[in-house]
Design a protein around this motif. Structure first.
Motif, PDB file in Angstrom:
ATOM      1  N   GLU A 132      -4.331   1.073  -7.825  1.00  0.00           N
ATOM      2  CA  GLU A 132      -4.226   0.271  -7.176  1.00  0.00           C
ATOM      3  C   GLU A 132      -5.045  -1.039  -7.188  1.00  0.00           C
ATOM      4  O   GLU A 132      -4.615  -1.982  -7.144  1.00  0.00           O
ATOM      5  N   GLY A 133      -6.397  -0.724  -7.182  1.00  0.00           N
ATOM      6  CA  GLY A 133      -7.440  -1.646  -7.210  1.00  0.00           C
ATOM      7  C   GLY A 133      -7.172  -2.693  -8.309  1.00  0.00           C
ATOM      8  O   GLY A 133      -7.236  -3.687  -8.360  1.00  0.00           O
ATOM      9  N   SER A 160     -11.008  -4.192  -4.434  1.00  0.00           N
ATOM     10  CA  SER A 160     -11.977  -3.560  -4.525  1.00  0.00           C
ATOM     11  C   SER A 160     -12.163  -1.861  -4.565  1.00  0.00           C
ATOM     12  O   SER A 160     -13.114  -1.122  -4.787  1.00  0.00           O
ATOM     13  N   ARG A 161     -10.949  -1.375  -4.559  1.00  0.00           N
ATOM     14  CA  ARG A 161     -10.837   0.045  -4.446  1.00  0.00           C
ATOM     15  C   ARG A 161     -10.804   0.535  -5.665  1.00  0.00           C
ATOM     16  O   ARG A 161     -10.332  -0.290  -7.044  1.00  0.00           O
ATOM     17  N   ARG A 162     -11.235   1.679  -6.032  1.00  0.00           N
ATOM     18  CA  ARG A 162     -11.053   2.423  -7.335  1.00  0.00           C
ATOM     19  C   ARG A 162      -9.875   3.017  -7.618  1.00  0.00           C
ATOM     20  O   ARG A 162      -9.058   3.391  -6.667  1.00  0.00           O
ATOM     21  N   THR A 211      -9.112  -7.529  -0.894  1.00  0.00           N
ATOM     22  CA  THR A 211      -9.597  -6.178  -0.109  1.00  0.00           C
ATOM     23  C   THR A 211      -9.187  -5.143  -1.214  1.00  0.00           C
ATOM     24  O   THR A 211     -10.057  -4.321  -1.465  1.00  0.00           O
ATOM     25  N   ILE A 212      -7.979  -4.918  -1.533  1.00  0.00           N
ATOM     26  CA  ILE A 212      -7.358  -3.763  -2.122  1.00  0.00           C
ATOM     27  C   ILE A 212      -8.148  -3.785  -3.640  1.00  0.00           C
ATOM     28  O   ILE A 212      -8.444  -2.707  -4.135  1.00  0.00           O
ATOM     29  N   GLU A 261       0.808  -1.480  -0.122  1.00  0.00           N
ATOM     30  CA  GLU A 261       0.043   0.114  -0.026  1.00  0.00           C
ATOM     31  C   GLU A 261       0.808   1.195   0.092  1.00  0.00           C
ATOM     32  O   GLU A 261       0.575   2.361   0.658  1.00  0.00           O
TER      33      GLU A 261
END
Length: 213
Positions: free
Chosen positions: A92-93, A87-89, A84-85, A56
């Protein structure tokens, strides 16, 4: 680079005074596929623990490399973090989604199957390529759906995914109609990927003249 060197290199990359982090992680990422399954579960867990702080990182290039390395360790804790990551916009996602194509667990596969229906075309494109790496014949319908939904980038990505499924020998002659439906696209790269899929398949999948005309 051996297993011990991998651990030392990742530790070096996490040190505050390190000025060559990207170069170090590039070397580790290059070595991981070569070492492959020769790494013991304990070594993989240690590598995952050491690289986790960089996953991260606010530096995109560091984060992308760390995500790839983390995925290649196959450590359960790391796999859960990548899901988990993913799902981020944002970049990085998408990097985490791409890395899930390297992860062999049910949660990662489920996440990819979910992501290929995302409203964001960029997310669908990344996810469908990864699904081509991890999915089976029962995922072909999902990949075809991505191609049919469009726009161009996910359709192209879906054709790559089909080619990868074929290369992994998971397609059969019964999948011909589904492959042909993507072949209706007029894009030459899409069609070329489907030719690769046909030639690499363990079955002889011959598109109809109407589909490929």
């Amino acid at each position: 680079m051996d297993a011990a060197s991998l651990g030392r290199a990742i530790t070096r990359a996490t040190e505050r005074e390190a000025t060559d982090r990207v170069a170090i992680l590039e070397a580790v990422a290059e070595a991981m596929p070569r070492l492959g399954r020769g790494l013991s579960p304990d070594v993989r867990a240690q590598l995952a623990q050491r690289v986790a702080p960089l996953v991260e990182s606010p530096r995109g290039e560091l984060s992308a490399l760390a995500i790839e390395i983390a995925a290649r360790t196959g450590a359960p804790e790391t796999n859960a973090l990548l899901v988990t990551i993913s799902s981020r916009r944002g970049p990085e996602g998408r990097e985490a989604l791409a890395a899930l194509g390297l992860v062999e667990d049910d949660a990662s596969l489920a996440r990819l199957r979910e992501a290929v229906t995302d409203d964001d075309a960029a997310v669908r494109a990344v996810a469908v390529i990864a699904l081509g790496e991890r999915g089976g014949a029962d995922d072909l319908a999902r990949i075809v759906a991505v191609a049919e939904r469009g726009p161009w980038a996910p359709t192209l990505a879906a054709s790559f995914a089909v080619a990868r499924l074929a290369r992994r020998a998971v397609l059969t002659a019964s999948d011909a109609d589904a492959i042909c439906s993507i072949g209706l696209a007029r894009d030459p790269v899409v069609r070329a990927n489907l030719i690769v899929a046909r030639e690499d398949s363990t079955a002889t999948i011959v598109p109809s003249a109407k589909a490929m005309a």
